[in-house]
Design a protein around this motif. Structure first.
Motif, PDB file in Angstrom:
ATOM      1  N   TYR A  24       0.861  -1.185   0.000  1.00  0.00           N
ATOM      2  CA  TYR A  24       0.000   0.000   0.000  1.00  0.00           C
ATOM      3  C   TYR A  24       0.895   1.231   0.000  1.00  0.00           C
ATOM      4  CZ  TYR A  24      -3.182   3.619   1.698  1.00  0.00           C
ATOM      5  OH  TYR A  24      -3.917   4.769   1.836  1.00  0.00           O
ATOM      6  N   ASP A  26       0.332   5.730  -0.211  1.00  0.00           N
ATOM      7  CA  ASP A  26      -0.345   6.975  -0.534  1.00  0.00           C
ATOM      8  C   ASP A  26       0.637   8.105  -0.226  1.00  0.00           C
ATOM      9  OD1 ASP A  26      -0.544   7.677   2.222  1.00  0.00           O
ATOM     10  OD2 ASP A  26      -2.606   7.001   2.375  1.00  0.00           O
ATOM     11  N   GLU A  27       0.178   9.334  -0.197  1.00  0.00           N
ATOM     12  CA  GLU A  27       1.109  10.449  -0.017  1.00  0.00           C
ATOM     13  C   GLU A  27       1.676  10.560   1.393  1.00  0.00           C
ATOM     14  OE1 GLU A  27      -2.018  14.102   0.726  1.00  0.00           O
ATOM     15  OE2 GLU A  27      -1.493  13.560  -1.319  1.00  0.00           O
TER      16      GLU A  27
END
Length: 138
Positions: A24, A26-27
């Motif tokens: 996983y 994200d930012e």
């Protein structure tokens, strides 16, 4: 890039400078398998921001803990892990090996070895739950 960040293994993993299987991203967070798994599913959730350990968190960081738990559970569930047989936690200073905040997501906890159960025993002198950390934020 700060010297501390450039020397940190987990920052290098987040930045893609150290190869690992990314489950996983994200930012703000990334999840990858622990290199010494304590159970079939053993993942680490780390922050993009270089935070050395849970004792550095303050009350304004409560969302970081909540996000890490949510993401860890989502990844575990997507990969077939058992949310009802789960161990979540942080190694607590001075007992940590990598100086970058990381949440352990371990399942099934019932399959952990005796040594792993000691190493990842909830709210012990070396491993604490997300709830413990949140209750000790200042």
């Amino acid at each position: 890039m700060s010297t501390e960040r450039s020397a940190c293994l987990f920052c290098k993993i987040y930045d893609g400078d150290e190869p690992t299987e990314v489950l996983y991203r994200d930012e703000d967070y990334i999840v990858f398998p622990d290199i010494k798994p304590a159970a079939k599913h053993h993942y680490l959730v780390i922050t993009r921001e270089h935070i050395r350990h849970a004792k550095q968190l303050t009350s304004k960081d409560k969302k970081i803990i909540e996000d890490m738990v949510r993401i860890g559970k989502e990844v575990l569930e997507e990969r077939g892990g058992d949310l009802s047989d789960l161990r979540l936690g942080f190694h607590f200073p001075p007992f940590y090996s990598v100086g970058h905040l990381h949440l352990h997501v371990i399942s099934p906890a019932s399959d952990m070895s005796f040594v792993s159960l000691l190493m990842f025993r909830n709210n012990s002198w070396r491993f604490v739950s997300p709830e413990y950390v949140k209750s000790h934020l200042w």
